[in-house]
Design a protein around this motif. Structure first.
Motif, PDB file in Angstrom:
ATOM      1  N   LEU A 181      79.895  19.563 -22.243  1.00 36.22           N
ATOM      2  CA  LEU A 181      79.739  20.878 -22.860  1.00 36.22           C
ATOM      3  C   LEU A 181      80.572  20.954 -24.118  1.00 36.22           C
ATOM      4  O   LEU A 181      81.592  20.294 -24.197  1.00 36.22           O
ATOM      5  CB  LEU A 181      80.182  21.974 -21.882  1.00 36.22           C
ATOM      6  CG  LEU A 181      79.351  22.096 -20.620  1.00 36.22           C
ATOM      7  CD1 LEU A 181      79.959  23.139 -19.700  1.00 36.22           C
ATOM      8  CD2 LEU A 181      77.913  22.446 -20.932  1.00 36.22           C
ATOM      9  N   PRO A 182      80.240  21.723 -25.116  1.00 31.53           N
ATOM     10  CA  PRO A 182      79.061  22.563 -25.204  1.00 31.53           C
ATOM     11  C   PRO A 182      77.806  21.741 -25.478  1.00 31.53           C
ATOM     12  O   PRO A 182      77.891  20.642 -26.032  1.00 31.53           O
ATOM     13  CB  PRO A 182      79.363  23.497 -26.368  1.00 31.53           C
ATOM     14  CG  PRO A 182      80.302  22.728 -27.229  1.00 31.53           C
ATOM     15  CD  PRO A 182      81.092  21.845 -26.294  1.00 31.53           C
ATOM     16  N   ARG A 183      76.652  22.272 -25.100  1.00 30.07           N
ATOM     17  CA  ARG A 183      75.365  21.614 -25.303  1.00 30.07           C
ATOM     18  C   ARG A 183      74.725  22.155 -26.560  1.00 30.07           C
ATOM     19  O   ARG A 183      74.955  23.286 -26.971  1.00 30.07           O
ATOM     20  CB  ARG A 183      74.429  21.853 -24.121  1.00 30.07           C
ATOM     21  CG  ARG A 183      74.953  21.335 -22.804  1.00 30.07           C
ATOM     22  CD  ARG A 183      75.177  19.859 -22.789  1.00 30.07           C
ATOM     23  NE  ARG A 183      73.911  19.157 -22.603  1.00 30.07           N
ATOM     24  CZ  ARG A 183      73.779  17.864 -22.700  1.00 30.07           C
ATOM     25  NH1 ARG A 183      74.812  17.114 -22.990  1.00 30.07           N
ATOM     26  NH2 ARG A 183      72.627  17.291 -22.520  1.00 30.07           N
ATOM     27  N   GLU A 184      73.905  21.348 -27.171  1.00 25.58           N
ATOM     28  CA  GLU A 184      73.123  21.781 -28.332  1.00 25.58           C
ATOM     29  C   GLU A 184      71.660  21.589 -28.027  1.00 25.58           C
ATOM     30  O   GLU A 184      71.291  20.536 -27.519  1.00 25.58           O
ATOM     31  CB  GLU A 184      73.495  20.970 -29.580  1.00 25.58           C
ATOM     32  CG  GLU A 184      74.810  21.368 -30.190  1.00 25.58           C
ATOM     33  CD  GLU A 184      74.824  22.786 -30.703  1.00 25.58           C
ATOM     34  OE1 GLU A 184      73.779  23.267 -31.202  1.00 25.58           O
ATOM     35  OE2 GLU A 184      75.853  23.450 -30.578  1.00 25.58           O
ATOM     36  N   PRO A 185      70.836  22.573 -28.242  1.00 28.52           N
ATOM     37  CA  PRO A 185      71.159  23.891 -28.764  1.00 28.52           C
ATOM     38  C   PRO A 185      71.781  24.759 -27.677  1.00 28.52           C
ATOM     39  O   PRO A 185      71.521  24.563 -26.502  1.00 28.52           O
ATOM     40  CB  PRO A 185      69.803  24.448 -29.197  1.00 28.52           C
ATOM     41  CG  PRO A 185      68.833  23.794 -28.291  1.00 28.52           C
ATOM     42  CD  PRO A 185      69.399  22.422 -28.014  1.00 28.52           C
ATOM     43  N   SER A 186      72.576  25.703 -28.103  1.00 33.48           N
ATOM     44  CA  SER A 186      73.225  26.617 -27.159  1.00 33.48           C
ATOM     45  C   SER A 186      72.221  27.688 -26.717  1.00 33.48           C
ATOM     46  O   SER A 186      71.161  27.869 -27.323  1.00 33.48           O
ATOM     47  CB  SER A 186      74.419  27.284 -27.830  1.00 33.48           C
ATOM     48  OG  SER A 186      73.969  28.117 -28.883  1.00 33.48           O
ATOM     49  N   VAL A 187      72.567  28.410 -25.663  1.00 34.60           N
ATOM     50  CA  VAL A 187      71.729  29.520 -25.204  1.00 34.60           C
ATOM     51  C   VAL A 187      71.565  30.525 -26.340  1.00 34.60           C
ATOM     52  O   VAL A 187      70.466  31.016 -26.592  1.00 34.60           O
ATOM     53  CB  VAL A 187      72.350  30.191 -23.958  1.00 34.60           C
ATOM     54  CG1 VAL A 187      71.634  31.489 -23.621  1.00 34.60           C
ATOM     55  CG2 VAL A 187      72.326  29.241 -22.778  1.00 34.60           C
ATOM     56  N   SER A 188      72.638  30.794 -27.035  1.00 35.43           N
ATOM     57  CA  SER A 188      72.591  31.745 -28.143  1.00 35.43           C
ATOM     58  C   SER A 188      71.611  31.286 -29.228  1.00 35.43           C
ATOM     59  O   SER A 188      70.831  32.088 -29.744  1.00 35.43           O
ATOM     60  CB  SER A 188      73.987  31.929 -28.731  1.00 35.43           C
ATOM     61  OG  SER A 188      73.961  32.893 -29.736  1.00 35.43           O
ATOM     62  N   ALA A 189      71.621  29.996 -29.544  1.00 34.01           N
ATOM     63  CA  ALA A 189      70.707  29.466 -30.562  1.00 34.01           C
ATOM     64  C   ALA A 189      69.249  29.559 -30.104  1.00 34.01           C
ATOM     65  O   ALA A 189      68.363  29.913 -30.890  1.00 34.01           O
ATOM     66  CB  ALA A 189      71.062  28.020 -30.895  1.00 34.01           C
ATOM     67  N   ARG A 217      71.917  36.604 -22.833  1.00 39.36           N
ATOM     68  CA  ARG A 217      73.210  36.096 -23.329  1.00 39.36           C
ATOM     69  C   ARG A 217      74.338  36.513 -22.390  1.00 39.36           C
ATOM     70  O   ARG A 217      75.194  35.714 -22.017  1.00 39.36           O
ATOM     71  CB  ARG A 217      73.495  36.628 -24.731  1.00 39.36           C
ATOM     72  CG  ARG A 217      72.899  35.833 -25.830  1.00 39.36           C
ATOM     73  CD  ARG A 217      73.425  36.284 -27.198  1.00 39.36           C
ATOM     74  NE  ARG A 217      72.680  35.623 -28.247  1.00 39.36           N
ATOM     75  CZ  ARG A 217      71.693  36.190 -28.932  1.00 39.36           C
ATOM     76  NH1 ARG A 217      71.349  37.424 -28.713  1.00 39.36           N
ATOM     77  NH2 ARG A 217      71.059  35.499 -29.851  1.00 39.36           N
ATOM     78  N   ASP A 239      76.711  34.112 -20.142  1.00 37.36           N
ATOM     79  CA  ASP A 239      78.168  34.184 -20.314  1.00 37.36           C
ATOM     80  C   ASP A 239      78.860  34.403 -18.969  1.00 37.36           C
ATOM     81  O   ASP A 239      79.818  33.709 -18.626  1.00 37.36           O
ATOM     82  CB  ASP A 239      78.557  35.310 -21.280  1.00 37.36           C
ATOM     83  CG  ASP A 239      78.266  34.968 -22.732  1.00 37.36           C
ATOM     84  OD1 ASP A 239      77.984  33.786 -23.029  1.00 37.36           O
ATOM     85  OD2 ASP A 239      78.315  35.893 -23.569  1.00 37.36           O
ATOM     86  N   CYS A 298      78.341  31.314 -16.615  1.00 35.09           N
ATOM     87  CA  CYS A 298      79.201  30.185 -16.997  1.00 35.09           C
ATOM     88  C   CYS A 298      80.643  30.428 -16.575  1.00 35.09           C
ATOM     89  O   CYS A 298      81.310  29.513 -16.094  1.00 35.09           O
ATOM     90  CB  CYS A 298      79.115  29.933 -18.498  1.00 35.09           C
ATOM     91  SG  CYS A 298      77.560  29.183 -19.004  1.00 35.09           S
TER      92      CYS A 298
END
Length: 108
Positions: free
Chosen positions: A54-62, A89, A93, A96
């Motif tokens: 982590l963090p992963r790409e793309p993020s949940v936000s992206a 989101r 959050d 996680c």
């Protein structure tokens, strides 16, 4: 059928299918590359009992931002879509944080 690690799996194996949506609902369409990555990560964690970096790409936000942009281009970006994105989101959050707390307690 594709290979994950040292085993072959069927696409979407063990992942429940999404329910049908009515005309008033919207779905998040995942690009095949992102869908494959999410399935691989899910299998890595649930079947192989390993952690993903982590963090992963793309993020949940992206992903959610891209979804909102896509909806606005199709003329369906409205208050409800923004509320859905914010709710997702917030859900991720909180999820996680709960998972991290559980892992911390488990490994302490």
């Amino acid at each position: 059928m594709r290979k994950v690690g040292d085993r072959k799996v069927t696409e979407g194996e063990g992942i429940p299918s999404a329910p049908a949506l009515s005309a008033e609902q919207s779905s998040i369409v995942l690009h095949s590359t992102l869908k494959r990555q999410l399935i691989d990560d899910w299998e890595f964690v649930t079947k192989d009992h390993k952690l993903v970096p982590l963090p992963r790409e793309p993020s949940v936000s992206a992903v959610l931002s891209t979804w909102l942009l896509s909806n606005s281009r199709r003329g369906i970006a409205d208050k409800a879509c923004k509320e859905i994105a914010e709710g997702l989101r917030e859900y991720f959050d909180k999820a996680c944080k709960e998972i991290a707390e559980g892992l911390r307690e488990y490994f302490d």
